[in-house]
Design an enzyme around this catalytic site. Structure first.
Site, PDB file in Angstrom:
ATOM      1  N   CYS A  14       0.842  -1.188   0.000  1.00  0.00           N
ATOM      2  CA  CYS A  14       0.000   0.000   0.000  1.00  0.00           C
ATOM      3  C   CYS A  14       0.882   1.245   0.000  1.00  0.00           C
ATOM      4  CB  CYS A  14      -0.884  -0.031   1.248  1.00  0.00           C
ATOM      5  SG  CYS A  14      -2.012   1.350   1.391  1.00  0.00           S
ATOM      6  N   PRO A  15       0.604   2.212  -0.847  1.00  0.00           N
ATOM      7  CA  PRO A  15      -0.564   2.391  -1.719  1.00  0.00           C
ATOM      8  C   PRO A  15      -0.339   1.972  -3.166  1.00  0.00           C
ATOM      9  CG  PRO A  15       0.582   4.466  -1.618  1.00  0.00           C
ATOM     10  CD  PRO A  15       1.383   3.461  -0.773  1.00  0.00           C
TER      11      PRO A  15
END
Length: 77
Positions: free
Chosen positions: A16-17
Protein backbone atom coordinates in the site's frame (compact mmCIF):
# COMPACT_ATOMS: atom_id res chain seq x y z
CA UNK A 1 -15.05 -12.99 -18.17
CA UNK A 2 -12.14 -10.97 -19.61
CA UNK A 3 -11.73 -10.41 -23.34
CA UNK A 4 -8.52 -9.91 -25.25
CA UNK A 5 -9.06 -6.13 -25.05
CA UNK A 6 -9.10 -6.17 -21.26
CA UNK A 7 -6.15 -5.94 -18.91
CA UNK A 8 -4.55 -8.12 -16.25
CA UNK A 9 -2.41 -6.50 -13.54
CA UNK A 10 0.00 -8.61 -11.50
CA UNK A 11 0.54 -6.46 -8.41
CA UNK A 12 1.82 -9.23 -6.16
CA UNK A 13 4.54 -8.10 -3.76
CA UNK A 14 3.58 -4.42 -3.87
CA UNK A 15 2.62 -2.68 -0.64
CA UNK A 16 0.00 0.00 0.00
CA UNK A 17 -0.56 2.39 -1.72
CA UNK A 18 1.12 0.98 -4.85
CA UNK A 19 -1.60 -1.52 -5.88
CA UNK A 20 -4.24 1.22 -6.06
CA UNK A 21 -1.90 3.74 -7.68
CA UNK A 22 -0.90 1.27 -10.40
CA UNK A 23 -4.53 0.23 -10.94
CA UNK A 24 -5.60 3.88 -11.23
CA UNK A 25 -2.85 4.63 -13.77
CA UNK A 26 -3.61 1.55 -15.88
CA UNK A 27 -7.36 2.18 -15.86
CA UNK A 28 -6.95 5.82 -16.91
CA UNK A 29 -5.88 4.58 -20.37
CA UNK A 30 -8.88 2.26 -20.84
CA UNK A 31 -12.29 2.90 -22.32
CA UNK A 32 -15.45 2.88 -20.23
CA UNK A 33 -16.66 -0.69 -19.81
CA UNK A 34 -13.19 -2.23 -20.09
CA UNK A 35 -12.40 -4.83 -17.46
CA UNK A 36 -9.27 -5.19 -15.38
CA UNK A 37 -8.28 -8.24 -13.38
CA UNK A 38 -5.90 -7.61 -10.51
CA UNK A 39 -3.86 -9.98 -8.38
CA UNK A 40 -2.35 -8.53 -5.21
CA UNK A 41 -0.76 -9.87 -2.02
CA UNK A 42 -1.01 -6.72 0.10
CA UNK A 43 -3.63 -7.44 2.80
CA UNK A 44 -4.83 -3.82 2.61
CA UNK A 45 -5.80 -4.31 -1.04
CA UNK A 46 -9.01 -6.00 0.15
CA UNK A 47 -9.99 -2.63 1.62
CA UNK A 48 -8.24 -0.24 -0.76
CA UNK A 49 -9.36 -1.67 -4.13
CA UNK A 50 -13.11 -1.68 -3.30
CA UNK A 51 -12.79 1.85 -1.85
CA UNK A 52 -10.95 3.01 -4.99
CA UNK A 53 -13.75 1.58 -7.16
CA UNK A 54 -16.46 3.31 -5.15
CA UNK A 55 -14.66 6.66 -5.16
CA UNK A 56 -13.73 6.54 -8.86
CA UNK A 57 -17.08 5.25 -10.13
CA UNK A 58 -15.86 1.82 -11.25
CA UNK A 59 -17.78 -1.44 -10.68
CA UNK A 60 -16.15 -4.12 -8.57
CA UNK A 61 -17.41 -7.24 -10.36
CA UNK A 62 -15.68 -9.79 -8.15
CA UNK A 63 -13.37 -10.04 -5.17
CA UNK A 64 -11.80 -13.29 -4.00
CA UNK A 65 -9.21 -14.02 -1.32
CA UNK A 66 -7.18 -17.23 -1.48
CA UNK A 67 -4.68 -17.27 1.38
CA UNK A 68 -2.37 -14.29 0.83
CA UNK A 69 -3.54 -13.72 -2.75
CA UNK A 70 -6.44 -11.37 -3.51
CA UNK A 71 -8.08 -11.27 -6.94
CA UNK A 72 -10.35 -8.52 -8.23
CA UNK A 73 -12.21 -7.88 -11.45
CA UNK A 74 -13.14 -4.25 -12.07
CA UNK A 75 -15.19 -2.68 -14.85
CA UNK A 76 -14.20 0.87 -15.68
CA UNK A 77 -17.01 3.34 -15.05
Amino acid sequence: MLSENDLHLDLKGLKCPLPVLKARKAMSRLSTGARVSIEATDPLATIDIPHFCKEAGHRLLSQEVDGELSRFVIEKG
